[in-house]
Design a protein around this motif. Structure first.
Motif, PDB file in Angstrom:
ATOM      1  N   THR A 112      -4.848  -7.296   2.461  1.00  0.00           N
ATOM      2  CA  THR A 112      -3.678  -6.513   2.856  1.00  0.00           C
ATOM      3  C   THR A 112      -3.289  -5.558   1.728  1.00  0.00           C
ATOM      4  O   THR A 112      -3.184  -5.966   0.573  1.00  0.00           O
ATOM      5  CB  THR A 112      -2.489  -7.433   3.171  1.00  0.00           C
ATOM      6  N   ASP A 113      -3.069  -4.304   2.092  1.00  0.00           N
ATOM      7  CA  ASP A 113      -2.655  -3.279   1.132  1.00  0.00           C
ATOM      8  C   ASP A 113      -1.168  -2.999   1.340  1.00  0.00           C
ATOM      9  O   ASP A 113      -0.783  -2.284   2.269  1.00  0.00           O
ATOM     10  CB  ASP A 113      -3.478  -2.015   1.335  1.00  0.00           C
ATOM     11  N   TYR A 114      -0.337  -3.563   0.466  1.00  0.00           N
ATOM     12  CA  TYR A 114       1.107  -3.412   0.624  1.00  0.00           C
ATOM     13  C   TYR A 114       1.604  -2.030   0.204  1.00  0.00           C
ATOM     14  O   TYR A 114       2.790  -1.725   0.398  1.00  0.00           O
ATOM     15  CB  TYR A 114       1.837  -4.538  -0.123  1.00  0.00           C
ATOM     16  N   SER A 115       0.724  -1.167  -0.300  1.00  0.00           N
ATOM     17  CA  SER A 115       1.098   0.226  -0.550  1.00  0.00           C
ATOM     18  C   SER A 115       1.154   1.031   0.742  1.00  0.00           C
ATOM     19  O   SER A 115       1.738   2.117   0.775  1.00  0.00           O
ATOM     20  CB  SER A 115       0.103   0.898  -1.506  1.00  0.00           C
ATOM     21  N   THR A 116       0.529   0.545   1.797  1.00  0.00           N
ATOM     22  CA  THR A 116       0.408   1.321   3.033  1.00  0.00           C
ATOM     23  C   THR A 116       1.197   0.755   4.202  1.00  0.00           C
ATOM     24  O   THR A 116       1.113   1.288   5.309  1.00  0.00           O
ATOM     25  CB  THR A 116      -1.074   1.434   3.450  1.00  0.00           C
TER      26      THR A 116
END
Length: 199
Positions: A112-116
């Motif tokens: 999971t990319d929490y920047s996006t």
């Protein structure tokens, strides 16, 4: 929303020691092209290939890896692209590290990319948990993420590795929620042990 901090100092001490000591075990590929299937959504009843928990039932970062023809024997034979699915980033790294020791390395792996994503934090019986994001476009290559390890925000398996493709986002999260910043190749067995994962 303040989580119960019991035990966090001992976990953090292990994490700091593991990173500061320059543990040499490396997760994942060395330099080179990482090519493989695109990530898939994990909201269709998939179970974690490490702990068997239903992925969509839990908070926090999740993961997936694609082994192609080099799929470990523990995965079902009919799984497209030798895919492995995980309810947490810690379960993902536990599986990936164990399989690397057996000679199986994923062509590509995602977290999971929490920047996006527009993530949220909520109180769950006195513990702060971070939201899960299971859609395919919420994932990035694990090699491209900066992780905040052992912050005061937890995931499916408790202490978590919360990944951000933008290192500035990781630093901002760490500043607010504590924890240690780690690159992909700094996630080792010792780090997972510090997060409470028995390996």
């Amino acid at each position: 929303m303040s989580p119960d901090q019991s035990g966090s100092l001992s976990r953090r001490t292990v994490l700091v020691s593991a990173v500061a000591g320059g543990i040499g075990a490396v997760a994942g590929c060395l330099d080179g092209d990482r090519d493989g299937p695109d990530p898939v959504s994990l909201d269709d009843g998939q179970a974690c290939d490490t702990c068997d928990m239903l992925i969509e039932m839990h908070p926090g970062p999740v993961g997936q890896a694609f082994y192609g023809d080099d799929a470990p024997r523990s995965l079902p034979d009919d799984r497209d692209d030798g895919a492995a699915w995980f309810c947490s980033s810690t379960c993902a790294y536990q599986f990936i590290l164990e399989e690397e020791e057996r000679g199986h390395e994923p062509a590509i792996s995602y977290g999971t990319d929490y920047s996006t994503v527009d993530y949220t934090l909520r109180d769950d019986n006195g513990v702060t948990v971070i939201s899960a994001h299971l859609e395919a476009d919420a994932f990035a290559d694990l090699h491209d993420l900066t992780f905040v390890a052992d912050s005061d925000a937890e995931g499916a398996m408790g202490g978590s590795l919360i990944g951000f493709s933008d290192p500035d986002d990781a630093e901002a999260f760490q500043s607010e929620h504590g924890g240690e910043l780690l690159a992909h190749d700094e996630v080792t067995r010792e780090v997972l042990t510090g997060l409470g994962m028995g390996m």
